[in-house]
Design a protein around this motif. Structure first.
Motif, PDB file in Angstrom:
ATOM      1  N   HIS A   1       2.557 -41.864  -4.641  1.00 30.54           N
ATOM      2  CA  HIS A   1       3.736 -42.239  -3.847  1.00 30.54           C
ATOM      3  C   HIS A   1       4.616 -41.014  -3.559  1.00 30.54           C
ATOM      4  O   HIS A   1       5.846 -41.071  -3.699  1.00 30.54           O
ATOM      5  CB  HIS A   1       4.536 -43.343  -4.536  1.00 30.54           C
TER       6      HIS A   1
ATOM      7  N   LYS B   1       6.558 -48.961  -9.569  1.00 34.20           N
ATOM      8  CA  LYS B   1       5.354 -48.646  -8.790  1.00 34.20           C
ATOM      9  C   LYS B   1       4.201 -48.271  -9.721  1.00 34.20           C
ATOM     10  O   LYS B   1       3.059 -48.692  -9.498  1.00 34.20           O
ATOM     11  CB  LYS B   1       5.630 -47.513  -7.807  1.00 34.20           C
TER      12      LYS B   1
ATOM     13  N   ASN C   1       3.053 -51.487 -11.519  1.00 32.07           N
ATOM     14  CA  ASN C   1       2.279 -52.349 -10.620  1.00 32.07           C
ATOM     15  C   ASN C   1       0.881 -51.808 -10.381  1.00 32.07           C
ATOM     16  O   ASN C   1      -0.084 -52.581 -10.298  1.00 32.07           O
ATOM     17  CB  ASN C   1       3.010 -52.543  -9.296  1.00 32.07           C
ATOM     18  N   GLU C   2       0.766 -50.495 -10.281  1.00 34.66           N
ATOM     19  CA  GLU C   2      -0.553 -49.896 -10.044  1.00 34.66           C
ATOM     20  C   GLU C   2      -1.472 -50.094 -11.246  1.00 34.66           C
ATOM     21  O   GLU C   2      -2.652 -50.392 -11.088  1.00 34.66           O
ATOM     22  CB  GLU C   2      -0.406 -48.405  -9.712  1.00 34.66           C
TER      23      GLU C   2
END
Length: 155
Positions: free
Chosen positions: A114, A144, A147-148
């Motif tokens: 990201h 993030k 979640n990954e």
């Protein structure tokens, strides 16, 4: 669970809960200098590895397989370090050790996630050589990462 360690977890001092099994909590560590670093903590009070029972060892083996798989899929590390280091517990007075493992993905190559660059300048050596470096991220960015990992963490 009446335990000072769990109080810290509940107040997010040790990171974000990713998942749990019958015996272990999987927590995304607040320091992400190595992308995907986690803490795997026993869900009961115990201070030594020799105190684990057969079910806890079997459950830990399950966690190792699942967590390594998920982080490989998410970030493609070269390898993993696992450490059961409770030294800092004895810096407190009185000491409050609690059995937990440090899960540290290691990267031979730079990783961009990201738009943020993660490097592992101590690759091939212990991360203990690089104690001064840390990477605390915003709550949004930490989500993030969480979640990954959880996308692939089938627990």
């Amino acid at each position: 669970m009446e335990c000072e360690y769990f109080e810290k977890i509940n107040h997010r001092k040790y990171g974000e809960l990713l998942a749990e099994t019958g015996h272990w909590l999987i927590i995304l560590a607040p320091d992400q200098r190595n992308l995907g670093t986690c803490v795997v903590a026993l869900k009961r009070n115990e201070t030594e590895l020799s105190g684990l029972n057969a079910d806890e060892w079997a459950d830990l083996a399950f966690v190792v397989r699942k967590l390594e798989f998920a982080v490989k899929k998410a970030f493609h590390p070269t390898m993993f370090n696992w450490g059961c280091l409770m030294n800092s517990s004895y810096l407190e007075d009185p000491p409050s050790p609690h059995l937990h493992w440090h899960f540290i993905p290691r990267y031979q190559d730079t990783v961009v996630f990201h738009g943020k660059t993660f490097e592992d300048p101590c690759f091939g050596r212990s991360t203990m050589h690089d104690r001064g470096r840390s990477m605390k991220l915003s709550e949004e960015f930490t989500t993030k990462i969480k979640n990954e990992i959880t996308k692939y963490l089938e627990i």
